[in-house]
Write a protein that holds these residues in place. Structure first.
Motif, PDB file in Angstrom:
ATOM      1  N   MET A 116       0.830  -1.200   0.000  1.00  0.00           N
ATOM      2  CA  MET A 116       0.000   0.000   0.000  1.00  0.00           C
ATOM      3  C   MET A 116       0.866   1.252   0.000  1.00  0.00           C
ATOM      4  O   MET A 116       0.620   2.204  -0.755  1.00  0.00           O
ATOM      5  CB  MET A 116      -0.927  -0.003   1.218  1.00  0.00           C
ATOM      6  N   MET A 117       1.910   1.274   0.828  1.00  0.00           N
ATOM      7  CA  MET A 117       2.827   2.413   0.825  1.00  0.00           C
ATOM      8  C   MET A 117       3.473   2.586  -0.541  1.00  0.00           C
ATOM      9  O   MET A 117       3.618   3.699  -1.050  1.00  0.00           O
ATOM     10  CB  MET A 117       3.909   2.223   1.891  1.00  0.00           C
ATOM     11  N   ALA A 118       3.880   1.461  -1.142  1.00  0.00           N
ATOM     12  CA  ALA A 118       4.527   1.536  -2.453  1.00  0.00           C
ATOM     13  C   ALA A 118       3.576   2.064  -3.516  1.00  0.00           C
ATOM     14  O   ALA A 118       3.977   2.821  -4.410  1.00  0.00           O
ATOM     15  CB  ALA A 118       5.058   0.158  -2.847  1.00  0.00           C
ATOM     16  N   SER A 119       2.298   1.686  -3.437  1.00  0.00           N
ATOM     17  CA  SER A 119       1.319   2.149  -4.419  1.00  0.00           C
ATOM     18  C   SER A 119       0.947   3.609  -4.202  1.00  0.00           C
ATOM     19  O   SER A 119       0.637   4.329  -5.154  1.00  0.00           O
ATOM     20  CB  SER A 119       0.058   1.280  -4.360  1.00  0.00           C
ATOM     21  N   HIS A 169      -4.941  10.291  -7.410  1.00  0.00           N
ATOM     22  CA  HIS A 169      -6.082  10.576  -6.539  1.00  0.00           C
ATOM     23  C   HIS A 169      -6.367  12.072  -6.460  1.00  0.00           C
ATOM     24  O   HIS A 169      -7.531  12.495  -6.515  1.00  0.00           O
ATOM     25  CB  HIS A 169      -5.813  10.026  -5.142  1.00  0.00           C
ATOM     26  N   TYR A 170      -5.319  12.873  -6.356  1.00  0.00           N
ATOM     27  CA  TYR A 170      -5.497  14.317  -6.229  1.00  0.00           C
ATOM     28  C   TYR A 170      -5.443  15.042  -7.570  1.00  0.00           C
ATOM     29  O   TYR A 170      -5.513  16.271  -7.598  1.00  0.00           O
ATOM     30  CB  TYR A 170      -4.442  14.892  -5.292  1.00  0.00           C
ATOM     31  N   THR A 196      -4.426   4.087  -6.751  1.00  0.00           N
ATOM     32  CA  THR A 196      -3.760   3.384  -5.655  1.00  0.00           C
ATOM     33  C   THR A 196      -4.351   2.006  -5.445  1.00  0.00           C
ATOM     34  O   THR A 196      -3.629   1.009  -5.323  1.00  0.00           O
ATOM     35  CB  THR A 196      -3.883   4.213  -4.362  1.00  0.00           C
ATOM     36  N   ILE A 197      -5.676   1.922  -5.387  1.00  0.00           N
ATOM     37  CA  ILE A 197      -6.335   0.645  -5.128  1.00  0.00           C
ATOM     38  C   ILE A 197      -6.076  -0.330  -6.277  1.00  0.00           C
ATOM     39  O   ILE A 197      -5.804  -1.513  -6.047  1.00  0.00           O
ATOM     40  CB  ILE A 197      -7.850   0.847  -4.921  1.00  0.00           C
TER      41      ILE A 197
END
Length: 244
Positions: free
Chosen positions: A52-55, A63-64, A134-135
Motif C-alpha cells: 500500500m505504501m509503495a502504491s 487521486h489528487y 492506488t487501489i
C-alpha cells in the motif's frame, strides 16, 4: 528538497500505521484480547501495508489529480522516480527492520519476506501506472504476489520428493534469486513506464464520461448525467457512473 518533503508527508500516515502494526505483537496482553487478532493485524500490516505504501507513492498523484502537473515540471522524469524511490525505500526498510526485531522469525522466513518486499516494492510503480489508481495498483500487486506464492508452493510440492534436503535448500535459494531478479526487472519497467507515461490533464480528466464517453450510452447515459439542480442526486449519479 521540496519533492522529498512532499513524498515524506504523503507516506508518513501509512508508514506510522505499519510501524504500529509491527509493534502489536509485543503488547503484554496480546494473547488475552481476542487471541490471534493482534497477530493477524500485525501480519496484515506487513503483507498489505508495505505494498500500500509503495502504491501510494504514485497513487496519490492520480487521486489528487496532480499527475499532469508532476510530469510537466522542468525536471527529468527519471529524477522524479528516483526521489520517490529513495523516500519509499527508506520507509519500507525501516518498517521491515522493525518487523524483523519484533517478530523474531527464522532466517528462512526473513529471506522470504525480504524477497517479497523487493518484488512488491519494485512492481508498485508499474502496476500503479497501469491501473492509474492506488487501489488498482495494490490489487494488481497483491494478485501478482498470490500467483508467485502459488507457483513457488507448486514447484516445492512437485520437486520436494525427488531430491535431498541440501538440493531442496538450493532450489529455494534459486527461486529467491529469480524473484529478486524479477523485482529488479520490475523496478526498471516502472522507471521506463513513468519516463514514457502520457496522461490527460484538466478538471474533468478523471471523469469517466470525459475519458470514456462510450461507456454510458442511450438511456443509461441520460439517467446518469448530472443535472443543474439536485446536489444529492448528482452525487448518487456520479458514484453510480464511476462504479459502472
Amino acid at each position: 528538497s521540496a519533492r522529498f518533503v512532499k513524498e515524506a508527508r504523503a507516506l508518513f500516515p501509512p508508514w506510522c500505521a505499519v510501524m504500529i502494526a509491527a509493534l502489536l505483537v509485543l503488547l503484554p496482553s496480546s494473547g488475552d484480547v481476542l487471541p490471534g487478532l493482534l497477530a493477524f493485524i500485525s501480519t496484515a500490516g506487513f503483507w498489505l501495508g508495505i505494498p500500500m505504501m509503495a502504491s501510494l507513492s504514485l497513487g496519490n498523484e492520480f487521486h489528487y489529480g496532480t499527475m499532469s502537473m508532476l510530469l510537466s515540471q522542468p525536471v527529468d522524469r527519471t529524477r522524479i522516480w528516483s526521489d520517490k524511490i529513495v523516500v519509499l525505500m527508506t520507509a519500507v526498510v525501516s518498517a521491515g527492520l522493525l518487523y524483523f526485531i519484533s517478530w523474531r522469525v527464522p532466517v528462512e522466513l526473513v529471506v522470504g519476506g525480504a524477497t517479497w518486499v523487493v518484488v512488491a516494492t519494485g512492481s508498485a510503480t508499474f502496476w500503479t501506472l497501469l491501473a492509474r489508481s492506488t487501489i488498482g495498483g495494490l490489487v494488481l500487486n497483491v494478485g501478482q504476489s498470490f500467483l508467485i506464492i502459488g507457483f513457488v508452493n507448486l514447484v516445492n510440492r512437485k520437486l520436494q520428493p525427488l531430491h535431498f534436503d541440501a538440493a531442496y535448500d538450493s532450489l529455494n535459494i534459486l527461486i529467491a534469486t529469480l524473484l529478486i531478479v524479477y523485482g529488479c526487472l520490475m523496478f526498471w519497467l516502472g522507471r521506463r513506464k513513468l519516463a514514457t507515461f502520457q496522461t490527460t490533464g484538466g478538471v474533468a480528466g478523471g471523469d469517466v464520461l470525459m475519458t470514456s464517453p462510450s461507456v454510458t450510452r442511450g438511456l443509461l447515459g441520460q439517467v446518469l448525467r448530472c443535472r443543474p439542480r439536485g446536489l444529492v442526486l448528482n452525487l448518487f449519479r456520479k458514484e453510480v457512473r464511476l462504479l459502472w
